[in-house]
Design an enzyme around this catalytic site. Structure first.
Site, PDB file in Angstrom:
ATOM      1  N   LYS A 281    -120.155  71.901  31.647  1.00 16.99           N
ATOM      2  CA  LYS A 281    -119.869  72.640  30.416  1.00 16.99           C
ATOM      3  C   LYS A 281    -119.422  74.045  30.783  1.00 16.99           C
ATOM      4  O   LYS A 281    -119.973  74.671  31.711  1.00 16.99           O
ATOM      5  CB  LYS A 281    -121.147  72.650  29.579  1.00 16.99           C
ATOM      6  CG  LYS A 281    -121.038  73.195  28.173  1.00 16.99           C
ATOM      7  CD  LYS A 281    -122.384  72.965  27.466  1.00 16.99           C
ATOM      8  CE  LYS A 281    -122.429  73.503  26.054  1.00 16.99           C
ATOM      9  NZ  LYS A 281    -123.736  73.203  25.415  1.00 16.99           N
TER      10      LYS A 281
ATOM     11  N   SER B 112    -123.572  71.111  21.175  1.00 15.87           N
ATOM     12  CA  SER B 112    -122.420  71.894  21.583  1.00 15.87           C
ATOM     13  C   SER B 112    -121.732  71.343  22.824  1.00 15.87           C
ATOM     14  O   SER B 112    -120.603  71.721  23.146  1.00 15.87           O
ATOM     15  CB  SER B 112    -122.855  73.335  21.844  1.00 15.87           C
ATOM     16  OG  SER B 112    -123.834  73.404  22.869  1.00 15.87           O
TER      17      SER B 112
ATOM     18  N   SER C 283    -128.258  70.053  21.937  1.00 13.94           N
ATOM     19  CA  SER C 283    -126.878  69.916  22.405  1.00 13.94           C
ATOM     20  C   SER C 283    -126.710  68.946  23.563  1.00 13.94           C
ATOM     21  O   SER C 283    -125.589  68.527  23.857  1.00 13.94           O
ATOM     22  CB  SER C 283    -126.323  71.284  22.812  1.00 13.94           C
ATOM     23  OG  SER C 283    -126.278  72.148  21.695  1.00 13.94           O
TER      24      SER C 283
END
Length: 604
Positions: free
Chosen positions: A84, A158, A182
Site C-alpha cells: 500500500k 482503504s 481496512s
C-alpha cells in the site's frame, strides 16, 4: 520468453516455490510479468521500473549466494508482492494517495526490509483511500478501485489496491494497513484472506500514520497459509517502532476440533439480504465442522466501534495530518478533510475521557470473550455500488465498519476469510476475532475453514490446492503424552488450562516399553526406550512456548521430558521415565497403551 507449465497469475507461495525448485522459471520471468501489468490499472499508483527490478534481482542473486544456493533458506525467494502506498520502500515515492504529500523514501519500512531479506520482490505500490481514511476504495485522486468481480461495485478500502491485485492474482501477496477495518473489508469484498495482526506484531516503522496507537500493517493473500507465512516473516519486535511489542508466547497456537465461537445475538445487515444469507450459511457450515455457536450481547462491541469516528478518537487522525491541514488543505479529499477536521473540535480533556471509555468497553469485551476460541462476525454487513457510495459516502462507509471498527480499540486480533458467494455472484466474507496474540490460533481454524469450503482463489478462478499435512504451530512445543495427561485422564487439565491443543493420536517407534509405576497417584505409566520394544499409543499436544516451563515444573520424579521418536520417524518432546523406577514396575507393553491397561483394571 520463459514458458512455465502455466502462467504465474494467481500462484500461491507454494506454486512459486515449486516452480523455482524445479527450475521451470528463474526470477528473470518477473521482467516479462511486470510488462504485463497495466500502469493505468487504478489499483496501482506506481509499478517498479526495469532499473528498480534489475537492481532488486541482482541483490536477490547475492542473497541466494550468501545462503549457499539453498532456496529454502529464503522462504519468499523470487515471490512478487505489492505494498500500500502509505508504506515506505527505499527509492520509491510514498504518496498516501495525495500527490502534494508525496516524498521519496530513503529507507525501507521494517516489514518491507524483512520480506525482501526473505527473498520477496517488490513490484509495485497500490492505491488507497487517501491517508488510509475510509473503508470504500473510492477516495483517491488516482481513481476508484473497482471490485474484482463487478466493476460497478466498490472494492472496499482503504487498502483497495492491495486487495485488488491479490484477488486478480497479479501478486502472490500484498501489504495493507488496518486501523478501522481496512485490512479486512477489502478482503471480504474480493474473496481473499485479510490477516489483521495483533497491534505491535508487525512494525509500523516506515508507515504514514493514520492513528498511531491503533495502526496495524496487514497482509492480503489468496490462502490463510500464505498470509500466516508472510506475517511470520514480516513480524517481530522492532525497537524503531514505539508501539512494537514482543509476543509473550502464552496465547493458544491453535484451535481444537470443536471450537466454541461467540456470535452477536442481534445482527444488522442494513437490508442487505444477500450478505445476510451468506453469513447464515456460514454459521450452518461452522456448526457442521463441529463448532459450538453461542449468542452473546454485542452492545459493548457496537458502542466501542462508534467511538472511533463519533468521538474524540478522530482527533488522532487530525494529529497525523496537522501539517497538511495547515499547509495544503485543498489537496486533501473533501470527505477525508471533513472527517479529519472534526478532530479540531475536541480538547485534551475530551481525549482522556474517550480513552477512559475505550478502556471500560475493552474490558467488557474481554470479559464477553472469556471461554470462547473466537468471535465470528460478517466482515461487512453490506456491499454498495460506486454510484451508491458517491451519493452517501459517509453513511455507507460507517455501515461497512459495523463489525470492524472496535477491533484495534479493544486490542484484538482478526482474520477475514472468504465465506462464499451471494445470489448475484459477488463474494462475502466472515471474520474471526480473538484477543491479542491469538493470531496463530485463528489461522489454524481459518485453514480448516478454507479447506472445507474449497472456494476458488480470489477472482482468479483457480481452485484451492489440497491442504498440506498440518505442521507444528509456530511458537509452540509439541509434546507427546502417554498416560495420566491423555484426553479425559486425571491430569489432562494441566494441558488444557495452559491452552494446549490436541493435534493427533499416534504411535511411538516400535522401540519402547510401557510400565505401570507402583504407588503413583494418580496412577501413571513410565515409558522407556528398549532394545526389544513395541509401538505405544500417545497423544500429541501443542502447548504455547511460554507455558511449557510451567507444565514441566509440575512433573514429579521419576518422570521427565525428553526426546521421543514416533512411528513415522518424527522426534518430539515427550514423557520418559528414569530407569531406576522400572525395577519394580509392571511391564504393560502388551496392552499397547495406557487406556487399555486402565480399562483392564476397571473390568477386573
Amino acid at each position: 520468453m520463459q514458458t512455465p507449465d502455466r502462467q504465474p497469475q494467481g500462484w500461491t507461495l507454494d506454486d512459486w516455490r515449486d516452480a523455482y525448485a524445479s527450475e521451470r522459471i528463474t526470477p528473470q520471468i518477473l521482467f516479462e510479468w511486470l510488462q504485463g501489468l497495466r500502469a493505468d490499472d487504478p489499483a496501482w499508483i506506481v509499478l517498479a521500473s526495469d532499473a528498480q527490478l534489475g537492481e532488486r534481482l541482482a541483490t536477490l542473486e547475492a542473497q541466494l549466494a550468501a545462503v549457499g544456493g539453498v532456496r529454502s533458506r529464503l522462504p519468499l525467494y523470487g515471490v512478487p508482492f505489492a505494498i500500500k502506498d502509505n508504506i515506505d520502500a527505499a527509492g520509491w515515492r510514498t504518496s498516501a494517495a495525495c500527490p502534494e504529500f508525496a516524498y521519496l523514501a530513503e529507507e525501507d519500512a521494517t516489514v518491507v526490509a524483512r520480506l525482501q531479506a526473505a527473498g520477496a520482490v517488490l513490484v509495485g505500490k497500490t492505491n488507497l483511500d487517501q491517508f488510509a481514511t475510509g473503508l470504500v476504495g473510492t477516495r483517491s485522486p488516482f481513481g476508484a478501485v473497482p471490485n474484482a468481480f463487478d466493476a460497478d461495485y466498490v472494492s472496499g478500502g482503504s487498502s483497495s489496491g492491495s486487495a485488488s491485485v491479490v484477488a486478480r492474482g497479479l501478486v502472490a501477496f500484498s501489504l495493507g494497513t488496518d486501523t478501522a477495518g481496512s485490512g479486512r473489508v477489502p478482503a471480504g469484498f474480493n474473496n481473499i484472506v485479510g490477516l489483521k495482526p495483533t497491534k505491535g506484531w508487525l512494525s509500523t516503522h516506515g508507515l504514514v500514520p493514520a492513528c498511531r496507537t491503533l495502526d496495524c500493517i496487514s497482509v492480503f493473500a489468496l490462502t490463510v497459509a500464505d498470509a500466516e507465512c508472510v506475517a511470520e516473516v514480516a513480524g517481530g519486535f522492532d525497537a524503531a517502532d514505539a508501539y512494537s511489542r514482543r509476543n509473550p508466547g502464552r496465547a493458544p497456537v491453535a484451535i481444537g476440533a470443536r471450537p466454541r465461537l461467540a456470535v452477536p445475538q442481534s445482527l444488522e445487515f442494513f437490508g442487505d439480504t444477500a450478505n445476510q444469507a451468506v453469513f447464515e450459511r456460514a454459521l450452518e457450515h461452522l456448526a457442521g465442522l463441529g463448532a459450538e455457536l453461542v449468542p452473546i450481547d454485542f452492545t459493548p462491541f457496537r458502542e466501542l466501534a462508534e467511538q472511533l469516528y463519533q468521538g474524540a478518537w478522530v482527533a488522532e487522525r487530525t494529529v497525523a495530518l496537522a501539517g497538511m491541514l495547515e499547509r495544503a488543505p485543498q489537496a486533501i479529499n473533501p470527505v477525508v478533510r471533513g472527517i479529519v477536521a472534526n478532530g479540531l473540535g475536541y480538547s485534551a480533556c475530551d481525549a482522556y475521557r474517550a480513552e477512559y471509555r475505550r478502556a471500560e468497553l475493552a474490558r467488557r469485551i474481554e470479559q464477553a470473550l472469556e471461554g470462547f476460541d473466537a468471535l465470528v462476525v460478517p466482515t461487512s454487513p453490506t456491499l454498495r455500488t460506486l454510484a451508491q457510495m458517491e451519493a452517501e459516502p459517509v453513511l455507507y462507509n460507517s455501515q461497512f465498519g459495523t463489525y470492524t471498527n472496535f477491533t484495534n480499540l479493544a486490542d484484538l486480533s482478526a482474520l477475514a476469510l472468504p465465506a462464499g458467494f451471494r445470489d448475484d455472484g459477488l463474494p462475502a466474507g466472515i471474520t474471526l476475532i480473538a484477543p491479542a496474540w491469538h493470531d496463530r490460533a485463528l489461522a489454524s481454524l481459518g485453514k480448516r475453514w478454507q479447506a472445507s469450503l474449497g472456494l476458488p482463489l480470489g477472482a482468479t478462478g483457480r481452485p484451492l490446492a489440497p491442504a498440506a499435512a498440518p505442521t507444528q504451530a509456530p511458537g509452540s512445543v509439541r509434546v507427546a503424552v502417554v498416560g495420566a495427561h491423555l484426553t479425559g485422564m486425571p491430569l489432562n487439565a494441566q494441558l488444557t488450562t495452559r491452552d494446549a491443543v490436541l493435534v493427533e493420536q499416534t504411535l511411538t517407534a516400535p522401540t519402547y516399553r510401557l510400565h505401570a509405576l507402583p504407588g503413583s497417584v494418580p496412577p501413571k505409566p513410565g515409558l522407556a526406550r528398549a532394545a526389544e520394544g513395541a509401538s505405544i499409543i500417545v497423544e500429541l499436544w501443542d502447548i504455547p512456548l511460554a507455558r511449557f516451563g510451567e507444565f514441566v515444573a509440575e512433573i514429579p520424579p521419576p518422570l521427565g521430558i525428553g526426546n521421543l521418536q514416533l512411528e513415522d520417524g518424527r522426534w518430539v518432546k515427550g514423557f520418559i521415565c528414569e530407569p531406576w523406577a522400572l525395577a519394580d514396575a509392571e511391564d504393560i507393553t502388551a496392552f499397547g497403551g495406557w487406556r487399555a491397561y486402565i480399562a483392564s483394571r476397571a473390568s477386573a
